[in-house]
Write an enzyme that holds these catalytic residues in place. Structure first.
Site, mmCIF file in Angstrom:
data_model
loop_
_atom_site.group_PDB
_atom_site.id
_atom_site.type_symbol
_atom_site.label_atom_id
_atom_site.label_comp_id
_atom_site.label_asym_id
_atom_site.label_seq_id
_atom_site.Cartn_x
_atom_site.Cartn_y
_atom_site.Cartn_z
ATOM 1 N N ARG A 104 18.901 39.477 -45.523
ATOM 2 C CA ARG A 104 18.906 38.919 -44.215
ATOM 3 C C ARG A 104 17.680 38.352 -43.708
ATOM 4 N NH1 ARG A 104 23.360 43.052 -41.509
ATOM 5 N NH2 ARG A 104 24.657 42.923 -43.065
ATOM 6 N N TYR A 126 32.336 46.745 -57.667
ATOM 7 C CA TYR A 126 32.987 45.604 -58.586
ATOM 8 C C TYR A 126 33.274 46.281 -59.732
ATOM 9 C CZ TYR A 126 31.182 42.794 -54.798
ATOM 10 O OH TYR A 126 31.222 42.170 -53.369
#
Length: 796
Positions: free
Chosen positions: A742, A600
């Site tokens: 996760r 980013y």
């Protein structure tokens, strides 16, 4: 643990000299149609794997004609002792009791591991090893092959595999790490060979260590380590290892075999009791990890080091080769065609080997970076060493040696009955009740950047689930800083009000749980579709312009070319971060994280692959750090003094020419110097053509390196999935906090369930009152796992 990595230093029996095949295609590895069960079998290489495969195949069908080519004499051998696990021995016992009985009479067994660290000797028990001399192992296998009628052709170069395939039903290439078969048919097997950073040499001592021994010598040239273990009643294998630069500085590159042996004995004189060392055509070498895309083609199959290698610090090449031989013989016996048999062999063995190679890679890198661990307290250092490969864990070691593990826990500060993950941790004015972090996870369900009921339920559920810190997804600082139209923001008052609703719920309904905000700007990775609609794919319509450090698209021809920020643009972005930080403080967030990872905007300034600027914000690492540090300083200035700030970085780009592990340390050093309270250490996602080395806890070595180099708190992240892993990483000093993503999607109450499974009921993991009735694991049905192959089944 350490054992002879057969073929690591040997020239490769039956292999012949290395030769290039780039000029012309290799001959085919096929022949006339083979019978259903191979009758004529050729084995290239008379090491333990090749000999054991030959013996098993002949024993299973005495009608087979089995020939082994070995270019060395019967009594030639390289290396000294080998270690076989109890599981491997169990397989040998069922497959060939005669070999097993002969081995049983020869094994030296021991249970302890001794670790010498800066004048302290620490011992851990309960490990269980069995070793014997490599020469004796070969003698046993020679005798068994002769007894069964296998033809052993010593001092004989094997014909090329392609020529053997024309006259044999099966050709087994067990020709070592320098396999000529693999090289001649590289277009088929597609090998990938990686040479590593340490040099090592195999030697022997004429006495038996009474334990497995790790010794560290801190010399004027750098750190050297000794791995030693007994293999006979009066003999031990001794491996000396060090970084390449240390090896050269010490002058080993200019010494012959005798001089090197004498020098090693002098360096480790105390461990050896002043005794000498001996060599056996020993040479310094750098370990090479061998991986092949496929292990067989036509009638030819690779076995042992020819197919794969795993660093000697976690196991024996002999062990893997013997297990290969057992599986290959069984598959040939059980399947009606050779093609099916070889496919089954690879399907059975590849997952086991890949798991071993991942553990070996972790162990290898740990020893490459051992100098960074030496400052740890002795018992923590020993625990770190024992758990370096991630195969031995905190829970496993506690079963093996509860006394040793208990002392490490007490040193760490664990109250009685408290697992390491449930000890508190302080960052500035914030005390986290436990070490579990819900990692930032983009949800892509916002509208116009406003979080909604989904975010309230998502983050609220995980706060109720017991984690010490719950992080938001990346919250974008401007509309054009979003990754997708579904990303949340903090650039309007409406968004701030909605976030305030989330933080109020967490503080009221999950008291003791902290909630943090991660602020970021998408940079060149923005204006893309929702993840499940096509990750990193441009929007079909309504794309907004994107900006970056340099005008480089994330994927040329797919993603748009970003506009390179000028000074005016950088100032505007910095002000966006400041305004978002002010709003975040007003929302009641307990911690702020600046996102400088994953390609980013701020990450794009840090990486040399994405920052090609020629002004003061490009070029050297110091220049590439300039803008991210300016943003951090501006955010830190408006963020409340008592609340901590963290920074997420990508510690490697997983791509040539990108950020290195050494760069990551310097990046972390810079942010720590500017006031960052912790570094959240992730990796990759910076360039599209990255090549990550995935595996369990695969990113944690980078966090470990930063923590021990700088003494700065770190958050480890990346395929950490079990509470045992969390406890192990914390107790070894590789991380201060562990972020899981996760696992928290699978189980929002992951932390509370981890507490229940460990029998912990303390204040670090309180169950919400409405949930207390479910605080004990419910009974489950029987779930026996498949057993490993320990026997040969007859072909139907």
């Amino acid at each position: 643990m350490t054992a002879a990595q057969d073929g690591a230093t040997r020239p490769g029996p039956g292999a012949g000299p290395s030769r290039s095949t780039a000029a012309s295609p290799a001959p085919e590895l096929t022949g006339p149609p083979a019978p259903a069960a191979p009758l004529r079998i050729a084995v290239i290489g008379g090491g333990p794997g090749g000999l054991y495969a030959a013996a098993l195949l002949k024993r299973l069908d005495p009608a087979r004609e089995v020939t082994v080519w070995e270019r060395n004499a019967p009594d030639d051998t390289f290396g000294f002792g080998v270690v076989l696990s109890d599981e491997t021995l169990g397989g040998i016992e069922h497959a060939d009791p005669a070999v097993y009985r002969a081995l049983q009479d020869e094994f030296v067994r021991w249970d302890d591991i001794d670790i010498a660290h800066r004048g302290r000797l620490l011992t851990s028990s309960g490990h269980g090893f069995a070793a014997l001399g490599r020469r004796r192992l070969l003698e046993i296998l020679h005798a068994r092959c002769a007894e069964l009628g296998v033809r052993l052709r010593f001092r004989a170069e094997a014909p090329p595999a392609a020529r053997l395939a024309a006259t044999h039903d099966l050709v087994i290439a067990a020709d070592g790490v320098h396999s000529a078969t693999r090289e001649a048919h590289a277009d088929v097997f597609r090998p990938r060979i990686t040479t590593h950073r340490c040099r090592y040499i195999w030697l022997a001592a004429d006495f038996a260590f009474d334990a497995f021994r790790f010794e560290i010598a801190e010399t004027e040239h750098g750190v050297m380590q000794l791995h030693g273990y007994p293999y006979e009643a009066d003999s031990s294998t001794v491996i000396v290892e060090m970084r390449e630069e240390v090896w050269r500085a010490a002058g080993f590159d200019e010494m012959d075999e005798q001089e090197s042996t004498a020098r090693c004995a002098k360096i480790f004189a105390e461990t050896l009791g002043g005794r000498t060392l001996r060599s056996n055509r020993s040479a310094w070498t750098a370990f090479r990890t061998v991986v092949n895309a496929r292990w067989s083609h036509g009638r030819v199959v690779l076995l042992g080091d020819a197919a794969h290698t795993a660093h000697f610090s976690i196991g024996s090449g002999t062990k893997l080769a013997v297990e290969d031989a057992l599986a290959l013989a069984a598959c040939v016996e059980e399947h009606p065609s050779l093609d099916d048999a070889l496919a089954a062999y690879e399907a059975e063995r590849r997952p086991v080997v890949e798991s071993t190679q991942r553990a070996a890679a972790a162990s290898l890198r740990w020893f490459e970076e051992i100098a960074g661990h030496l400052g740890q307290p002795p018992r923590q250092f020993a625990f770190n060493l024992l758990t370096r490969s991630r195969r031995v864990t905190h829970d496993n070691l506690r079963l093996r040696d509860p006394v040793f593990t208990g002392t490490v826990e007490r040193d760490f500060g664990c109250p009685p009955g408290t697992p390491p993950m449930f000890t508190p941790f302080r960052l500035r004015g914030l005390t986290l009740r436990n070490r579990v972090v819900v990692s930032p996870m983009d949800q892509y369900v916002a509208a116009d950047g406003v979080p909604n009921d989904f975010h309230l339920v998502h983050l609220g559920a995980r706060a109720l689930g017991g984690a010490g810190l719950v992080m938001t997804e990346m919250v974008c600082v401007s509309p054009e800083g979003r990754i997708t139209p579904g990303c949340t923001g903090l650039y309007t008052d409406e968004q701030a009000t909605a976030w305030g609703r989330v933080t109020a719920f967490v503080h009221e309904r999950a008291p003791g749980t902290a909630i943090g905000v991660q602020l970021g700007h998408s940079g060149r990775k923005g204006s893309t579709r929702l993840m499940w609609e096509g990750i990193d794919e441009p929007l079909p319509e309504g794309n907004w312009p994107v900006t970056a450090a340099s005008p480089l698209p994330y994927r040329p021809g797919v993603n748009q070319v970003p506009h390179a920020l000028d000074r005016h643009g950088m100032k505007a972005v910095r002000e966006d971060f400041v305004a978002a930080a002010r709003r975040a403080a007003g929302c009641g967030f307990d911690l702020l994280e600046l996102h400088c990872a994953h390609g980013y905007l701020l990450s794009g300034f840090l990486s040399p692959l994405t920052n090609l600027r020629t002004d003061a914000y490009g070029g050297s690492l110091g220049n590439r750090l300039r803008f991210p540090l300016e943003v951090f300083d501006a955010v830190r200035e408006v963020w409340p003094e008592e609340r901590p700030t963290t920074v997420r970085i990508s510690a490697t780009d997983w791509a040539d020419g990108g950020t290195t592990a050494e760069d990551a340390v310097e990046i972390a050093r810079a942010f720590a110097a500017h006031g960052a309270d912790a570094l959240d250490v992730s990796t990759g996602q910076v360039v599209a053509d990255e090549r990550p080395e995935y595996g369990r806890s695969y990113q944690t070595p980078y966090a470990d390196r930063i923590r021990n180099a700088l003494a700065v708190p770190v958050i480890a992240v990346g395929a950490i999935s079990s509470w045992d892993d969390v406890n192990s990483l914390l107790l070894a000093g590789r991380a201060d906090l562990c972020a899981l993503a996760r696992p928290h999607l699978y189980d929002p109450h992951w932390t509370l369930h981890a507490a229940a499974e460990q029998g912990y009921q303390g204040p670090a993991a309180p169950w919400p009152a409405p949930y207390r009735a479910g605080s004990r694991p419910p009974p489950t049905g029987r779930t026996d796992a498949p057993k490993p192959r320990l026997s040969l089944r007859s072909r139907p």
